[in-house]
Motif scaffolding. Sequence first.
Motif: not given
Lengths: 261, 335
Positions: A1-3, A104-106, A6, A10, A102, A108
């Motif tokens: 799953m890529t960020t 965190m795997a969110i 999200y 997010d 920055r 951006r």
Amino acid sequence: MTTMTYALPDSMTMLRRQLKHMLRYPSLTLQLLMMPILFLLLFVYVFGGTLGDGIGGPSGGRSAYLDYVAPGILLMTIASAVMGTSISVAMDMTEGIIDRFRTMAIARVSVLTGHVLGSMVQIFICTAAVLGVAIAVGYRPQAGVADWLALIGAFALIAFALTWLTVAAGISAKSVETASNTPMPLVFLPFIGSGFVPTESMPGWMQWFADYQPFTPYIEVTRGLLSGTGVEQSDVVLTFAWSIAIALFGYTAARIKFNRR
Amino acid sequence: MFDLGLLLTLYPPAKRGTMNTEPLAIEARNLRKSYGDDTVLDGIDIAVPRGGIYALLGPNGAGKTTTVNILSTLIDADGGEARIGGRDVSAEADRVREQIGVTGQFAAIDDLLTGTENLRLMGRLHHLDRSESRSRAERLLEEFDLVDAAARRPSTYSGGMRRRLDLAMSLMGDPRVIFLDEPTTGLDPRSRRTMWTIIRELAAEGVTIFLTTQYLEEADELADRIAVLDGGRIVAEGTADELKRLIPGGHLSLRLNRDDQIEAAAELLGATATDPEQLTVQVPGDGSVDSLRSLIERLDRASIEVDELTVHTPDLDDVFLALTERPENRKESVR
């Protein structure tokens, strides 16, 4: 799953954060409202009698000027509110929390979209409040349901474009003070446009600038919709063209600046 | 028929062994970073196995924060490579971010949100479901003694409380590697002790901890391994004991009663230094009870009168000062 999967959740999380900020720090919203409301009252009660005679014919007076100036004040409200965007982005950037985001795997970009969406909510609250004051002092919009919906759409488009621009300004600013000063010219653009007096009354060189700068088509579209008299096609085209150009520029600049810091 | 390629795909060599299949928690090779002409990191190597506490010790401006920023994907290195749990920090930044928690030098908390809201914000960004997020937040507030402050905004917190909330936020995502950049700088002694306890407990749970500090005491107290960073290079690396062995051992300092006995005492004990004005004699020794007893017996037999005896054992301060002040000592390594 890529960020990127999200990006939406997010962004919603960040929007929630912005809305909470707005509730916890209402004085910023009030400050942003101050200027357009003061200008509305100043121009209607102090200058309005004389200016109204010039614009609405010899017997126009104060109420004719209120009709003329209210759309310009609404656009000034948007310009004033996006100054708040720049300030809150800059405040965020000076805090350590952005560095935490920055690492965190969110998605951006959600840090920025949260600000944009939050500011759009703030802009709608501010414009509604200023419109309320205008109505309270005697302004009577003649817009039909379709006009109101079109106006909401137009404001969303304009707000979206200007917020991306000021998000970029907020990221680029070295300090919160700079961030609050950079978007200042936006607040004065309604003056050098059709916000307060018709552009035809200006000297030639200024008229050329006034006719084509983004706030004149913005104000004309708003004025046309609120008065229910219809909108010139060229103003609609210019409104879209300017908004898309400003949004693209702001978005690109904001992303580059954000990733580089 | 045999298809070696297929066989290797099915049973890759790394998976067949039973030892060392796990990648290092943190691995950096020849990391470099400069800003203009200013070289901040001049090729550093780091290897931290899973679990345990690794301390990067150095004075201000040594490059500690830059190292943390590179390892935690905040900035890119100019050269070299770094991996967290086997994932490259620049090519697979998001895979790295999933594994780490970072608590920087400056509190990374949202001052307009309450303590609980800050934690829940982290929970949402880690995409935890609601109940998981709530229970984790409650547990962390309890563990970090923040329950009473949970509904308040962090602007009303003390320095120690802010730092604890900051760390708790880093833990919401259940990280396997935690970076702590000067976690106790600016804290009072009690808050510092509390922080140490928390860090030790985390390590006991199997989390790998990478901390930077300018306090030797802190590195000595906490770390399994210590790297001394100075001027962008690692000048020494090892356990606290290994580092202490790097410099000349301890000594005893005797202050005599009579100045006419100084030479006799120095000769008797094999002193390394004397100071006739202060009436002191320095003798090599580790300060053990046995050595002290025999020393005192010998002095008694020679009728030398001693006013005062102090034992000086080498501490990391000695190591630190020795390593970071003398350029000829650079790049010393103990393994």
